[in-house]
Design a protein around this motif. Structure first.
Motif, mmCIF file in Angstrom:
data_model
loop_
_atom_site.group_PDB
_atom_site.id
_atom_site.type_symbol
_atom_site.label_atom_id
_atom_site.label_comp_id
_atom_site.label_asym_id
_atom_site.label_seq_id
_atom_site.Cartn_x
_atom_site.Cartn_y
_atom_site.Cartn_z
ATOM 1 N N ASN A 117 0.889 -1.268 0.225
ATOM 2 C CA ASN A 117 0.120 0.132 -0.012
ATOM 3 C C ASN A 117 0.880 1.223 0.081
ATOM 4 O O ASN A 117 1.730 1.329 0.683
ATOM 5 N N GLU A 119 0.431 4.216 0.907
ATOM 6 C CA GLU A 119 0.090 5.159 2.146
ATOM 7 C C GLU A 119 0.795 4.672 3.204
ATOM 8 O O GLU A 119 1.173 5.374 4.036
ATOM 9 N N LEU A 120 1.346 3.388 3.206
ATOM 10 C CA LEU A 120 2.034 2.852 4.509
ATOM 11 C C LEU A 120 3.542 2.936 4.103
ATOM 12 O O LEU A 120 4.069 3.058 3.267
ATOM 13 N N GLU A 124 5.727 -0.969 7.642
ATOM 14 C CA GLU A 124 4.368 -1.567 7.583
ATOM 15 C C GLU A 124 4.106 -2.761 6.400
ATOM 16 O O GLU A 124 3.600 -3.463 6.693
ATOM 17 N N LEU A 128 3.040 -6.513 6.503
ATOM 18 C CA LEU A 128 1.429 -6.871 5.690
ATOM 19 C C LEU A 128 1.805 -7.859 4.666
ATOM 20 O O LEU A 128 1.125 -8.949 4.608
ATOM 21 N N LYS A 160 7.166 6.450 3.476
ATOM 22 C CA LYS A 160 6.187 5.813 2.878
ATOM 23 C C LYS A 160 6.322 5.426 1.401
ATOM 24 O O LYS A 160 7.271 5.656 0.652
ATOM 25 N N ARG B 20 -5.194 -4.197 11.269
ATOM 26 C CA ARG B 20 -4.477 -3.245 11.850
ATOM 27 C C ARG B 20 -4.282 -2.472 10.588
ATOM 28 O O ARG B 20 -4.359 -0.956 10.842
ATOM 29 N N THR B 21 -4.102 -2.917 9.298
ATOM 30 C CA THR B 21 -4.048 -1.890 8.172
ATOM 31 C C THR B 21 -5.116 -1.127 7.718
ATOM 32 O O THR B 21 -4.972 0.042 7.658
ATOM 33 N N LYS B 24 -5.354 1.710 10.320
ATOM 34 C CA LYS B 24 -4.321 2.644 10.346
ATOM 35 C C LYS B 24 -4.708 3.533 9.015
ATOM 36 O O LYS B 24 -4.428 4.808 8.948
ATOM 37 N N LEU B 25 -5.255 3.068 7.910
ATOM 38 C CA LEU B 25 -5.512 3.710 6.608
ATOM 39 C C LEU B 25 -6.636 4.623 6.758
ATOM 40 O O LEU B 25 -6.651 5.731 6.010
ATOM 41 N N GLN B 28 -5.310 7.742 7.892
ATOM 42 C CA GLN B 28 -4.245 8.268 7.082
ATOM 43 C C GLN B 28 -4.347 9.789 6.555
ATOM 44 O O GLN B 28 -5.506 9.961 6.085
#
Lengths: 258, 270
Positions: A117, A119-120, A124, A128, A160, B20-21, B24-25, B28
């Motif tokens: 992703n 945005e992570l 992270e 994932l 990110k 969790r993701t 978090k998102l 965001q």
């Protein structure tokens, strides 16, 4: 709507020397015709007795066995059914007819960095992606440093992912992927990764797999077929047209265009 | 699907990481971040309280009306968030479904768990408000989690059923939006049930057969005031008053059955 037929896909753990057994494997897709994607159209279609879809045959009757420890390449033109075969072996698609028996723990890499992703942060995303491969947080902690070192991206851990270049993203994904230990690996076009130096590391990794691990590799690179594979399978229009020595298959593949 | 496989290690790890993701998102890139999980229902409460409590003078006969209202709104927000996220989960996570093989229910459950976390935070706020408002703590508070669980089962059932249809027919999202609007006014959330009773007792009884109304009234009864009218007190016939439970059972069983049947083809159809 007509009931869809389903073949079988089993996962077993035995001491036999066959890792993957495929018999009479058929697969077709239902492609919607004339915009039957909406509820309204479907109801109209049904009232008028129109099917609303047509069956597109992708795999028609494949038979092959892959031995444990074999490194097998699968080649064919675009649209010949290679990726569908791989996805059906992986259990993403259901076989329509026929039988698949997988002996051992199978890890598919249909694409690198599944679930990444933008945005992570890099950190992270590592956890994932690891979870998608079946690793718990604890297991990921243990290999975390190694992953970043192999990717050579340690200083970008907390950035990110959207700030990574595409090459960096693939390197990170590849570094996570190769930690996954399974009995059978399915790889779809993942060899061409990163710059020359990183490619060299990847090649060493593939060489190390040779002989120790069952691998099925889908690729368009005949160089990789002859270099890594013990055996190659050529697929044309959903059928196996050649199965055997990598050099012979590579030659036949090149002849498809001449 | 065998029970041991449903919760094996790989599936648990995946469920935890996806949840969790998602969480978090969700927040965001917003300045206040997780605080929005609290602020949104509080702001909605403020608006509804001014309009219905102060201007239209609803709930004058109900003790602790502001908390009573807040508890209803909290549970309603949970229901809408849960079903909206659950129904869309397959489409949002289409990328994963097309590329790896895993039990698809994980995607739906992880999407709804974010709503569960939000709801639990909000429920704590409700309890704090209740104490500030002079509500006496009571043993009946312990029954609240049961009602919450009941609502979650209903939300999951709807998510499985409509989510599976939504894979092929995206119209479901829009249809559900309209249903949510209708359901909001069909349940005694902003207006007190006593208002309905004054015009029609039968209408009030029918409203209480809605599982959402039943859950919200139960929570208000156990948490805030025993003057709340519940399905159990207001309807006499045993068979009729068990209708909310039967509805939940039917939706859940149907949802799980249909989802399991269709999930084999999600990867090709999404």
């Amino acid at each position: 709507m007509a009931k869809r037929k389903i073949g079988t896909r089993k996962e077993v753990f035995t001491n036999n020397d066959i890792a993957i057994h495929v018999a009479h494997l058929h697969k077709s897709f239902r492609l919607p015709t004339e915009r039957s994607m909406s509820l309204k159209q479907t109801i109209f279609n049904r009232l008028r007795g129109v099917k609303g879809f047509k069956d597109q045959k992708v795999l028609s009757g494949l038979d092959f066995d892959i031995k444990k420890g074999e490194f097998v390449g699968i080649v064919g033109r675009n649209g010949s059914g290679k990726s569908t075969l791989l996805k059906t072996l992986a259990g993403i698609y259901y076989p329509e007819k026929g039988e698949i028996v997988i002996d051992g723990n199978l890890i598919p890499f249909i694409e690198l960095g599944v679930g990444f992703n933008p945005e992570l942060t890099g950190r992270e995303n590592v956890y994932l992606n690891g979870a998608l491969l079946g690793f718990s947080r604890k297991e990921m902690d243990a290999m975390y440093q190694e992953i970043w070192q192999f990717a050579e991206l340690e200083q970008f851990q907390d950035q990110k992912l959207k700030n990574y270049s595409s090459g960096m993203q693939v390197r990170l994904a590849f570094s996570i992927a190769i930690r996954a230990k399974g009995d059978i690996l399915l790889l779809d076009e993942v060899l061409a990764v990163g710059d020359a130096a990183f490619q060299k590391k990847c090649e060493e990794y593939f060489k190390s797999l040779h002989g120790n691990q069952t691998v099925i590799l889908v690729t368009h690179s005949m160089e990789n077929i002859t270099r890594f594979c013990d055996r190659a399978i050529l697929i044309e229009n959903g059928k196996i047209t050649l199965d055997g020595d990598p050099k012979t298959v590579a030659k036949a593949y090149k002849n498809l265009w001449s | 699907m065998k029970i041991p496989r449903v919760l094996n290690k790989k599936n648990r790890v995946l469920l935890a990481e996806l949840t969790r993701t998602d969480f978090k998102l969700r927040y965001q890139g917003s300045v206040l971040g997780y605080l929005w999980a609290l602020l949104r229902p509080l702001m909605m409460f403020a608006i509804l309280y001014v309009v219905f409590g102060q201007l239209l003078r609803f709930g004058a006969d109900i003790p602790h009306y502001p908390v009573y209202l807040l508890a209803g709104i909290t549970m309603w927000s949970f229901f809408t968030e849960c079903t909206n996220q659950g129904i869309q989960a397959m489409v949002v996570r289409g990328d994963l479904i097309r590329k790896i093989s895993f039990p698809k229910y994980i995607v739906v459950v992880s999407a709804t768990l974010t709503a569960v976390i939000n709801m639990l935070i909000n429920l704590i706020v409700v309890v704090i408000f209740a104490l500030l408002n002079g509500v006496e703590p009571s043993w009946s508070w312990l029954l609240v989690p049961l009602s919450v669980l009941e609502l979650y089962v209903l939300s999951l059932g709807i998510s499985f059923l409509l989510g599976a249809i939504n894979v092929k027919y995206r119209d479901i999202t829009s249809i559900w939006d309209v249903c949510i609007q209708a359901l909001f006014y069909a349940a005694p959330i902003i207006y007190p049930l006593s208002m309905v009773i004054t015009s029609s007792v039968l209408a009030a009884k029918v409203l209480l057969l809605n599982p959402i109304a039943q859950v919200i009234q139960d929570i208000r009864y156990n948490l805030i005031t025993t003057q709340t009218i519940t399905t159990w007190d207001f309807i006499d016939n045993f068979w009729i008053k068990s209708i909310p439970i039967v509805i939940i059972l039917i939706i859940s069983v149907l949802g799980i059955y249909y989802f399991r049947k269709k999930s084999k083809f999600f990867a090709e159809e999404i």
